[in-house]
Motif scaffolding. Structure first.
Motif, PDB file in Angstrom:
ATOM      1  N   GLY A 261       0.824  -1.206   0.000  1.00 30.49           N
ATOM      2  CA  GLY A 261       0.000   0.000   0.000  1.00 30.49           C
ATOM      3  C   GLY A 261       0.855   1.252   0.000  1.00 30.49           C
ATOM      4  N   ARG A 262       1.944   1.204   0.775  1.00 26.54           N
ATOM      5  CA  ARG A 262       2.874   2.342   0.828  1.00 26.54           C
ATOM      6  C   ARG A 262       3.492   2.580  -0.557  1.00 26.54           C
ATOM      7  N   LYS A 263       3.875   1.486  -1.207  1.00 24.83           N
ATOM      8  CA  LYS A 263       4.484   1.617  -2.532  1.00 24.83           C
ATOM      9  C   LYS A 263       3.477   2.179  -3.534  1.00 24.83           C
ATOM     10  N   ALA A 264       2.208   1.816  -3.342  1.00 20.44           N
ATOM     11  CA  ALA A 264       1.163   2.322  -4.245  1.00 20.44           C
ATOM     12  C   ALA A 264       1.060   3.842  -4.141  1.00 20.44           C
TER      13      ALA A 264
ATOM     14  N   TYR B  44      -9.110   2.109  10.580  1.00 15.85           N
ATOM     15  CA  TYR B  44      -9.536   1.349   9.399  1.00 15.85           C
ATOM     16  C   TYR B  44      -9.255  -0.135   9.596  1.00 15.85           C
ATOM     17  N   LEU B  45     -10.088  -0.956   8.983  1.00 14.03           N
ATOM     18  CA  LEU B  45     -10.013  -2.401   9.160  1.00 14.03           C
ATOM     19  C   LEU B  45     -10.571  -3.036   7.886  1.00 14.03           C
ATOM     20  N   ALA B  46     -10.112  -4.245   7.602  1.00 16.58           N
ATOM     21  CA  ALA B  46     -10.614  -4.930   6.409  1.00 16.58           C
ATOM     22  C   ALA B  46     -11.661  -5.961   6.808  1.00 16.58           C
ATOM     23  N   ARG B  47     -12.701  -6.098   5.966  1.00 18.85           N
ATOM     24  CA  ARG B  47     -13.709  -7.145   6.207  1.00 18.85           C
ATOM     25  C   ARG B  47     -13.115  -8.468   5.724  1.00 18.85           C
ATOM     26  N   PHE B  48     -12.147  -8.926   6.489  1.00 20.64           N
ATOM     27  CA  PHE B  48     -11.376 -10.074   6.071  1.00 20.64           C
ATOM     28  C   PHE B  48     -12.226 -11.336   5.990  1.00 20.64           C
ATOM     29  N   TYR B  49     -13.302 -11.320   6.779  1.00 17.41           N
ATOM     30  CA  TYR B  49     -14.150 -12.513   6.830  1.00 17.41           C
ATOM     31  C   TYR B  49     -14.770 -12.818   5.461  1.00 17.41           C
TER      32      TYR B  49
ATOM     33  N   TYR C  27      -7.196   2.275  -0.113  1.00 18.94           N
ATOM     34  CA  TYR C  27      -7.454   3.110   1.058  1.00 18.94           C
ATOM     35  C   TYR C  27      -6.328   4.113   1.276  1.00 18.94           C
ATOM     36  N   TYR C  28      -5.095   3.626   1.208  1.00 18.45           N
ATOM     37  CA  TYR C  28      -3.945   4.508   1.447  1.00 18.45           C
ATOM     38  C   TYR C  28      -3.874   5.631   0.412  1.00 18.45           C
ATOM     39  N   VAL C  29      -4.128   5.276  -0.843  1.00 19.31           N
ATOM     40  CA  VAL C  29      -4.091   6.278  -1.908  1.00 19.31           C
ATOM     41  C   VAL C  29      -5.167   7.331  -1.677  1.00 19.31           C
TER      42      VAL C  29
ATOM     43  N   ASN D 127     -11.793  11.283  12.927  1.00 19.03           N
ATOM     44  CA  ASN D 127     -12.982  10.704  13.545  1.00 19.03           C
ATOM     45  C   ASN D 127     -13.787   9.792  12.629  1.00 19.03           C
ATOM     46  N   ARG D 128     -13.141   9.223  11.610  1.00 15.10           N
ATOM     47  CA  ARG D 128     -13.857   8.333  10.712  1.00 15.10           C
ATOM     48  C   ARG D 128     -13.405   6.896  10.926  1.00 15.10           C
ATOM     49  N   ASP D 129     -14.352   5.977  10.773  1.00 14.56           N
ATOM     50  CA  ASP D 129     -14.005   4.565  10.869  1.00 14.56           C
ATOM     51  C   ASP D 129     -14.318   3.896   9.537  1.00 14.56           C
ATOM     52  N   THR D 130     -13.386   3.124   9.023  1.00 14.22           N
ATOM     53  CA  THR D 130     -13.582   2.447   7.744  1.00 14.22           C
ATOM     54  C   THR D 130     -13.504   0.943   7.951  1.00 14.22           C
ATOM     55  N   TRP D 131     -14.491   0.227   7.444  1.00 14.33           N
ATOM     56  CA  TRP D 131     -14.430  -1.237   7.476  1.00 14.33           C
ATOM     57  C   TRP D 131     -14.827  -1.725   6.090  1.00 14.33           C
ATOM     58  N   ASP D 132     -13.855  -1.858   5.209  1.00 12.22           N
ATOM     59  CA  ASP D 132     -14.114  -2.190   3.818  1.00 12.22           C
ATOM     60  C   ASP D 132     -13.805  -3.653   3.513  1.00 12.22           C
ATOM     61  N   GLY D 133     -14.352  -4.121   2.420  1.00 14.51           N
ATOM     62  CA  GLY D 133     -14.159  -5.531   2.068  1.00 14.51           C
ATOM     63  C   GLY D 133     -13.926  -5.746   0.591  1.00 14.51           C
ATOM     64  N   LEU D 134     -14.558  -6.805   0.069  1.00 17.97           N
ATOM     65  CA  LEU D 134     -14.391  -7.164  -1.343  1.00 17.97           C
ATOM     66  C   LEU D 134     -14.819  -6.029  -2.260  1.00 17.97           C
ATOM     67  N   LYS D 135     -15.921  -5.371  -1.876  1.00 17.88           N
ATOM     68  CA  LYS D 135     -16.512  -4.338  -2.718  1.00 17.88           C
ATOM     69  C   LYS D 135     -15.508  -3.231  -3.010  1.00 17.88           C
ATOM     70  N   GLU D 136     -14.810  -2.786  -1.979  1.00 20.48           N
ATOM     71  CA  GLU D 136     -13.863  -1.675  -2.146  1.00 20.48           C
ATOM     72  C   GLU D 136     -12.491  -2.170  -2.570  1.00 20.48           C
ATOM     73  N   GLY D 137     -12.327  -3.495  -2.666  1.00 25.40           N
ATOM     74  CA  GLY D 137     -11.038  -4.053  -3.070  1.00 25.40           C
ATOM     75  C   GLY D 137     -10.043  -4.154  -1.929  1.00 25.40           C
ATOM     76  N   MET D 138     -10.515  -3.950  -0.699  1.00 27.05           N
ATOM     77  CA  MET D 138      -9.589  -4.054   0.436  1.00 27.05           C
ATOM     78  C   MET D 138      -9.304  -5.516   0.761  1.00 27.05           C
ATOM     79  N   VAL D 139     -10.235  -6.393   0.362  1.00 30.95           N
ATOM     80  CA  VAL D 139     -10.037  -7.829   0.550  1.00 30.95           C
ATOM     81  C   VAL D 139     -10.022  -8.472  -0.828  1.00 30.95           C
ATOM     82  N   GLN D 140      -9.068  -9.394  -1.014  1.00 31.23           N
ATOM     83  CA  GLN D 140      -8.963 -10.086  -2.302  1.00 31.23           C
ATOM     84  C   GLN D 140      -8.648 -11.554  -2.053  1.00 31.23           C
ATOM     85  N   ILE D 141      -8.750 -12.361  -3.095  1.00 26.98           N
ATOM     86  CA  ILE D 141      -8.185 -13.705  -2.970  1.00 26.98           C
ATOM     87  C   ILE D 141      -7.114 -13.921  -4.038  1.00 26.98           C
TER      88      ILE D 141
END
Lengths: 311, 385
Positions: free
Chosen positions: B76-79, B155-160, B285-287, B301-315
């Motif tokens: 993410g940092r490299k991105a 921020y957190l990923a919907r890893f499930y 997210y980082y970008v 003061n924002r909380d982010t919990w993203d998953g497949l939809k936002e591309g934060m979780v992939q396989i």
């Protein structure tokens, strides 16, 4: 519930041997060092340096055997630093040993930086056609990797060395009463130096077993406290190599046992089971510390005491 | 190359904070009646638009290496560097212990006038908040935590969601119907992963069961290996993990069974065994956040919990051993989760003691998922408390 089939039992026993082998090497190395009257708490650091040196050597040459040699040299090299401090500068052995561990952790992390995540080919168990194929007995007798057999050879060799060989008896004399040994003309410092180097080499070997065979990879701090278990084993074994071997298998066995209990879904606390070997160590300590004579029979009398020739 | 400079600098941090005194109140002379003028400094809890390149710092809990938790953050940092080029100056410090050490590193970034810091481990929560209080004009981002402030986001990923997908694969690939899971600590984050994985498995294979072994350590390759070997000994033919080394994948490869990776694609540790992996991708997210910092419209003061939809979780890419119809099924499930028509924890949902926890037609709430402390149906045994 899955019943314990013989095959499962064999797999478990092979696993116990793999878990116990690095403990055997490290404990025997430390035992010899302590028998000479030197307490080196740097086991964890020496194991890590051995682990990383062995790994780098295997990546460079592709030879596991060469990896083990490099690990022994690296472990011995690090322990020579300790020897220099405690034998010639008379530093406190406990503090120097702890410092050696911290130094070893940092040093191995530094040299291992570029090797994190590099896969290498591990060493698999022996396969002797005909012999290893015998059900149950075959794999248990002829199915381990070569280092498991070597660890047994090492223990037998140490028992012989400490009880039957001239130099082994001299080494013990140095550990029991360095002034007496010095008075009858034995080179106390040289003998201790050699014992420390041997301890370092064995700890390096133990570390390499972890990074080359047990989990063939390099990762920072991958020994994860096994050096401290080896130190506890020496006390548990009351400075007797045979008991150290049994202790290592007991420690390894309890770990594997609790993992099996967990995966069967039995409701036994893993933490409690993990504590058992340490409880046993404390119990042994209490038993052998009950009176002066018992302690004298077990721990080398000059353990941890610096030696300066008087006169 | 490794950022030695940053590491060395962090190691050499000496916390000699110049004490910022208030300054003595001007002496009032008896003859002078004019009130002393007081300057009021407006404190805005957000970074102003940077004049030059924006300085962004990252704090990592382990070495970057080339796989695993920290490695994913570093991608993410490299991105960020790739996207913004010389409009940003990005640096990182790795292997920073949670607690006081991390406070020193974060403080150092703040004192060097960084615009934003990403603290990437749970244990950095309180240190981040502490430093954030002292530097109200700086942006702080904390991964996996639950405490926020005027200039701190979490921020957190919907890893499930990823775990559910790889569960579908495991359920299809198992022959023994015993699936092993090597896990670090019984905390909600890990339990949620085990449960989502099990839900995926049971969707396609109601007879399969999941056996869990806790190593009670975030990092102990030897113990992870022993746990994996134990599960294999008890008949598991697919393994999954929530731990930080590839030891489990190696064990599966040696035993000739399958395994599923975690965090990164671990296929090089078991080319035959590695079916796929559930992975995090922090780059979008980082970008996005750095873009806000550059534009001067970042807020806290924002909380982010993203998953497949936002591309934060992939396989990870599938192993050739995974049949085409299974791959298609996984892709479809992924599309359904993104569309919102499929939820890994939709009712009816029973725990593994047979009690119904979520009724038919209902879906588990985020709050309940974040506090998972029980096993779903299909997991063997009791959760250690």
């Amino acid at each position: 519930m899955i019943g314990f089939e013989l095959e499962t039992l064999v797999a478990i026993l092979l696993g116990v041997a793999r878990g116990a082998t690095p403990l055997v090497f490290a404990a025997i190395g430390e035992l010899i060092t302590e028998k000479a009257g030197v307490l080196n708490l740097g086991v964890e650091g020496m194991m890590l340096v051995g682990a990383v040196a062995g790994f780098i050597a295997v990546v460079a040459t592709g030879s596991t055997g060469f990896g083990f040699v490099a690990a022994m040299l690296a472990g011995a090299a690090l322990s020579s630093l300790f020897a220099l401090l405690v034998l010639f500068l008379h530093t406190n052995q406990v503090a120097s040993g702890l410092a050696l561990t911290i130094f070893g952790i940092g040093l191995s992390a530094f040299f291992g930086l570029d090797y994190v995540g590099t896969p290498i080919k591990g060493l698999s168990g022996l396969y002797i056609p005909g012999l290893t194929d015998i059900p149950v007995i075959g794999p248990l007798l002829f199915g381990h990797d070569i280092m498991v057999y070597l660890s047994f050879v090492l223990v037998a060799g140490c028992i012989w060395f400490l009880n039957k060989s001239r130099w082994g008896l001299i080494l013990r004399a140095v550990g029991e009463s360095h002034h007496a040994a010095h008075a009858i003309g034995y080179p106390v410092i040289a003998i201790r130096f050699a014992a420390i180097l041997f301890g370092g080499a064995m700890c390096g070997l133990a570390g390499a077993y972890i990074s080359l065979i047990y989990t063939p990879m390099w990762a920072e701090n991958m020994t994860a406290g096994r050096g401290w278990i080896a130190l506890a084993l020496v006390v548990f074994a009351t400075w007797k190599p045979g008991r150290a071997l049994i202790g290592a298998y007991l420690f390894g066995g309890v770990t594997i046992l609790q993992l099996n209990v967990q995966s069967m879904g039995l409701d036994v606390s893993a933490h409690l089971m993990n504590m058992l070997p340490y409880l046993a160590t404390i119990l042994v300590l209490v038993l052998i510390s009950r009176d002066e004579t018992k302690i004298r029979l077990n721990a080398p009398a000059c353990l941890g005491k610096p030696f300066q020739a008087n006169g | 190359m490794r950022n030695f400079k940053a590491v060395m600098a962090a190691a050499a941090v000496s916390l000699t904070l110049a004490a910022c005194g208030e300054g003595d109140a001007p002496k009032q002379q008896a003859t002078e009646k004019a009130p002393a003028k007081k300057e009021v400094v407006e404190k805005k809890a957000a970074p102003a638009k940077p004049a030059g390149p924006a300085k962004v710092g990252f704090v990592y809990v382990s070495p970057v290496g080339d796989a695993g938790y920290t490695y994913q953050h570093d991608l993410g940092r490299k991105a960020i560097e790739e996207k913004f080029g010389d409009r940003v100056k990005v640096s990182f410090v790795e292997s920073v212990a949670e607690g006081p050490d991390s406070e020193r590193v974060i403080m150092k970034f703040a004192q060097e006038d960084y615009q934003a810091v990403f603290a990437t481990s749970f244990g950095y929560m309180n240190p981040t908040l502490k430093v954030a209080k002292k530097f109200p004009n700086m942006a702080f981002e904390h991964a996996t935590g639950y405490k926020r402030a005027a200039n701190v986001n979490t921020y957190l990923a919907r890893f499930y969601e990823g775990r559910y997908l790889v569960g579908l694969v495991a359920g299809k690939m198992t022959k023994s119907n015993v699936i092993g899971y090597v896990a670090a600590f019984p905390i909600p984050e890990v339990v949620r992963g085990i449960n989502a994985f099990t839900r995926g498995i049971r969707t396609v294979n109601p007879d399969a069961q999941v056996r869990v072994i806790w190593t009670n350590s975030w990092f102990d390759p030897g113990k992870e290996r022993e746990a994996a070997d134990t599960l294999i000994g008890q008949g598991a033919d697919v393994l999954n993990l929530h731990a930080d080394s590839p030891a489990v994948i190696q064990a599966a490869e040696d035993a000739g069974i399958y395994a599923i990776g975690y965090n990164s694609d671990l296929s090089k540790f078991g080319p035959k065994a590695h079916l796929t992996a559930s992975m995090t991708n922090w780059a979008p997210y980082y970008v996005k956040r750095v873009e806000e910092v550059l534009a001067g419209n970042w807020t806290g003061n924002r909380d982010t919990w993203d998953g497949l939809k936002e591309g934060m979780v992939q396989i990870a890419p599938f192993n050739a051993a995974v049949p085409a119809d299974v791959q298609t099924m996984v892709e479809k499930a992924k599309a359904d989760i993104i569309a919102g028509t499929l939820h890994p924890f939709a009712g009816p949902l029973k725990d593994n003691e047979g009690k119904e926890r979520i009724a038919e037609g209902a879906v588990m709430s985020d709050g309940d998922m974040l506090g998972f402390n029980w096993y779903v149906e299909g997991v063997v045994g009791k959760l250690p408390n």
